[in-house]
Design a protein around this motif. Structure first.
Motif, PDB file in Angstrom:
ATOM      1  N   ALA A 219       0.810  -1.215   0.000  1.00 30.90           N
ATOM      2  CA  ALA A 219       0.000   0.000   0.000  1.00 30.90           C
ATOM      3  C   ALA A 219       0.843   1.266   0.000  1.00 30.90           C
ATOM      4  N   ALA A 220       2.109   1.172   0.369  1.00 33.82           N
ATOM      5  CA  ALA A 220       2.976   2.352   0.365  1.00 33.82           C
ATOM      6  C   ALA A 220       3.511   2.671  -1.025  1.00 33.82           C
ATOM      7  N   TRP A 221       3.290   1.788  -1.998  1.00 34.41           N
ATOM      8  CA  TRP A 221       3.813   2.022  -3.339  1.00 34.41           C
ATOM      9  C   TRP A 221       3.118   3.210  -3.991  1.00 34.41           C
ATOM     10  N   GLY A 222       3.913   4.062  -4.619  1.00 33.12           N
ATOM     11  CA  GLY A 222       3.381   5.184  -5.364  1.00 33.12           C
ATOM     12  C   GLY A 222       3.041   4.805  -6.793  1.00 33.12           C
ATOM     13  N   THR A 223       2.695   5.822  -7.573  1.00 34.44           N
ATOM     14  CA  THR A 223       2.240   5.600  -8.947  1.00 34.44           C
ATOM     15  C   THR A 223       3.300   4.919  -9.799  1.00 34.44           C
ATOM     16  N   HIS A 224       4.554   5.344  -9.694  1.00 37.30           N
ATOM     17  CA  HIS A 224       5.604   4.769 -10.540  1.00 37.30           C
ATOM     18  C   HIS A 224       5.742   3.268 -10.316  1.00 37.30           C
ATOM     19  N   ARG A 225       5.807   2.845  -9.065  1.00 41.54           N
ATOM     20  CA  ARG A 225       5.960   1.423  -8.786  1.00 41.54           C
ATOM     21  C   ARG A 225       4.750   0.629  -9.280  1.00 41.54           C
ATOM     22  N   ARG A 226       3.575   1.178  -9.086  1.00 39.08           N
ATOM     23  CA  ARG A 226       2.381   0.478  -9.577  1.00 39.08           C
ATOM     24  C   ARG A 226       2.390   0.388 -11.097  1.00 39.08           C
ATOM     25  N   ASP A 227       2.871   1.424 -11.754  1.00 40.49           N
ATOM     26  CA  ASP A 227       2.959   1.399 -13.219  1.00 40.49           C
ATOM     27  C   ASP A 227       3.936   0.330 -13.691  1.00 40.49           C
ATOM     28  N   VAL A 228       5.037   0.161 -12.969  1.00 39.04           N
ATOM     29  CA  VAL A 228       6.003  -0.880 -13.330  1.00 39.04           C
ATOM     30  C   VAL A 228       5.341  -2.251 -13.225  1.00 39.04           C
ATOM     31  N   LEU A 229       4.586  -2.476 -12.157  1.00 34.30           N
ATOM     32  CA  LEU A 229       3.913  -3.764 -11.980  1.00 34.30           C
ATOM     33  C   LEU A 229       2.882  -3.996 -13.083  1.00 34.30           C
ATOM     34  N   ALA A 230       2.107  -2.972 -13.422  1.00 31.10           N
ATOM     35  CA  ALA A 230       1.102  -3.112 -14.483  1.00 31.10           C
ATOM     36  C   ALA A 230       1.771  -3.369 -15.833  1.00 31.10           C
ATOM     37  N   THR A 231       2.895  -2.699 -16.089  1.00 32.70           N
ATOM     38  CA  THR A 231       3.623  -2.918 -17.342  1.00 32.70           C
ATOM     39  C   THR A 231       4.162  -4.340 -17.409  1.00 32.70           C
ATOM     40  N   ALA A 232       4.658  -4.835 -16.282  1.00 27.15           N
ATOM     41  CA  ALA A 232       5.152  -6.212 -16.243  1.00 27.15           C
ATOM     42  C   ALA A 232       4.037  -7.196 -16.576  1.00 27.15           C
ATOM     43  N   ALA A 233       2.838  -6.945 -16.058  1.00 19.41           N
ATOM     44  CA  ALA A 233       1.712  -7.831 -16.356  1.00 19.41           C
ATOM     45  C   ALA A 233       1.382  -7.809 -17.844  1.00 19.41           C
ATOM     46  N   ARG A 234       1.397  -6.628 -18.453  1.00 19.01           N
ATOM     47  CA  ARG A 234       1.124  -6.549 -19.897  1.00 19.01           C
ATOM     48  C   ARG A 234       2.181  -7.304 -20.693  1.00 19.01           C
ATOM     49  N   ARG A 235       3.437  -7.115 -20.337  1.00 19.34           N
ATOM     50  CA  ARG A 235       4.507  -7.807 -21.067  1.00 19.34           C
ATOM     51  C   ARG A 235       4.434  -9.314 -20.888  1.00 19.34           C
ATOM     52  N   ALA A 236       3.845  -9.746 -19.781  1.00 10.20           N
ATOM     53  CA  ALA A 236       3.696 -11.182 -19.531  1.00 10.20           C
ATOM     54  C   ALA A 236       2.497 -11.772 -20.266  1.00 10.20           C
ATOM     55  N   GLY A 237       1.721 -10.916 -20.954  1.00 10.81           N
ATOM     56  CA  GLY A 237       0.591 -11.407 -21.732  1.00 10.81           C
ATOM     57  C   GLY A 237      -0.746 -11.361 -21.031  1.00 10.81           C
ATOM     58  N   TRP A 238      -0.803 -10.747 -19.839  1.00 17.48           N
ATOM     59  CA  TRP A 238      -2.077 -10.661 -19.131  1.00 17.48           C
ATOM     60  C   TRP A 238      -2.962  -9.597 -19.764  1.00 17.48           C
ATOM     61  N   PRO A 239      -4.265  -9.825 -19.793  1.00 13.38           N
ATOM     62  CA  PRO A 239      -5.192  -8.739 -20.152  1.00 13.38           C
ATOM     63  C   PRO A 239      -5.144  -7.701 -19.039  1.00 13.38           C
ATOM     64  N   PRO A 240      -5.792  -6.546 -19.222  1.00 10.02           N
ATOM     65  CA  PRO A 240      -5.746  -5.515 -18.181  1.00 10.02           C
ATOM     66  C   PRO A 240      -6.086  -6.084 -16.804  1.00 10.02           C
ATOM     67  N   VAL A 241      -5.237  -5.780 -15.824  1.00  9.74           N
ATOM     68  CA  VAL A 241      -5.402  -6.317 -14.474  1.00  9.74           C
ATOM     69  C   VAL A 241      -5.861  -5.215 -13.527  1.00  9.74           C
ATOM     70  N   MET A 242      -6.459  -5.615 -12.429  1.00  2.58           N
ATOM     71  CA  MET A 242      -6.810  -4.683 -11.359  1.00  2.58           C
ATOM     72  C   MET A 242      -5.717  -4.742 -10.305  1.00  2.58           C
ATOM     73  N   LEU A 243      -5.214  -3.586  -9.901  1.00  2.00           N
ATOM     74  CA  LEU A 243      -4.216  -3.509  -8.835  1.00  2.00           C
ATOM     75  C   LEU A 243      -4.920  -3.154  -7.533  1.00  2.00           C
ATOM     76  N   VAL A 244      -4.659  -3.941  -6.499  1.00  7.45           N
ATOM     77  CA  VAL A 244      -5.312  -3.749  -5.206  1.00  7.45           C
ATOM     78  C   VAL A 244      -4.252  -3.722  -4.106  1.00  7.45           C
ATOM     79  N   PRO A 245      -4.307  -2.743  -3.199  1.00 10.45           N
ATOM     80  CA  PRO A 245      -3.355  -2.726  -2.082  1.00 10.45           C
ATOM     81  C   PRO A 245      -3.472  -4.001  -1.255  1.00 10.45           C
ATOM     82  N   GLU A 246      -2.338  -4.487  -0.792  1.00 10.70           N
ATOM     83  CA  GLU A 246      -2.326  -5.750  -0.052  1.00 10.70           C
ATOM     84  C   GLU A 246      -3.249  -5.756   1.164  1.00 10.70           C
ATOM     85  N   PRO A 247      -3.294  -4.691   1.986  1.00 13.83           N
ATOM     86  CA  PRO A 247      -4.205  -4.746   3.150  1.00 13.83           C
ATOM     87  C   PRO A 247      -5.673  -4.805   2.759  1.00 13.83           C
ATOM     88  N   VAL A 248      -6.027  -4.177   1.639  1.00 16.37           N
ATOM     89  CA  VAL A 248      -7.411  -4.250   1.173  1.00 16.37           C
ATOM     90  C   VAL A 248      -7.733  -5.669   0.731  1.00 16.37           C
TER      91      VAL A 248
END
Length: 220
Positions: free
Chosen positions: A123-152
């Motif tokens: 949950a402490a991750w800012g926009t840049h880190r979340r963007d890196v994770l979303a980009t990694a998912a796209r490069r791995a072939g995933w369709p658009p994913v939902m990002l959710v903070p771990e405590p939620v």
């Protein structure tokens, strides 16, 4: 999404040391996803001499041949654009993508396609880190994913899967005892409707918010 695919979903936690995923079937059943026959996959990545990235247990075994080609914790390198493996600089996002691609392959083997996916993040991750994770998912072939903070995600599991309803306006304290960081407490609160969120509060469409309280680094 076609009719047979409706109702399936997968949640993925790409962790510092290990990666896990859980698949939900249309009837509500949940089951850990097996990657290489196990429900927990080490998050390490190894670059072989041909430029191929290996992940999980294969990466850990190959690391014995040349430790300089092995990155055991790519998530810790999230703020670095590249990581030196052997004599090559590899984009950090590609290391994360290799891990998520292995999960994707296992998901297709389990259900025949890639289900709707949720990826958790600290949950402490800012926009840049979340963007890196979303980009990694796209490069791995995933369709658009939902990002959710771990405590939620943890709060939703407690309330929905374990069937421990939380009254509107109440809160859960979520403690995360991780490998490199202990975070405590975070409160996940049911909102019961639309409400503005102040600094440090994350809102999800499911009616939960998560607020940071405090964190402390324990070291690796």
């Amino acid at each position: 999404m076609t009719e047979p695919q409706q109702g399936f979903a997968i949640g993925v936690d790409l962790g510092t040391s290990n990666t896990v995923a859980v698949v939900r079937w249309p009837d509500g059943r949940t089951r850990p996803l097996l990657v290489d026959g196990a429900p927990i996959m080490p998050s390490g990545v190894f670059l072989d001499e041909h430029g191929r990235l290996h992940v999980g247990r294969d990466a850990a075994r190959l690391a014995g041949l040349d430790p300089s080609r092995f990155e055991p914790n790519p998530k810790r390198r999230i703020d670095e654009p590249t990581v030196l493996l052997g004599d090559r600089e590899i984009a950090t996002v590609d290391l994360l993508a290799a891990i998520l691609a292995a999960v994707a392959r296992a998901a297709v083997e389990a259900v025949g396609f890639l289900p709707t996916a949720v990826l958790t993040y600290p949950a402490a991750w800012g926009t840049h880190r979340r963007d890196v994770l979303a980009t990694a998912a796209r490069r791995a072939g995933w369709p658009p994913v939902m990002l959710v903070p771990e405590p939620v995600a943890a709060a939703r599991y407690f309330a929905d899967v374990l069937r421990r309803p939380v009254p509107v306006g109440s809160a859960l304290a979520v403690f995360d005892f991780g490998v490199g960081r202990s975070t405590s407490p975070w409160s996940a609160t049911t909102t019961g409707g639309s409400r503005s969120s102040g600094p440090g509060v994350w809102k999800t469409s499911a009616g939960w918010t998560s607020t940071r309280r405090s964190s402390s680094t324990l070291g690796s």
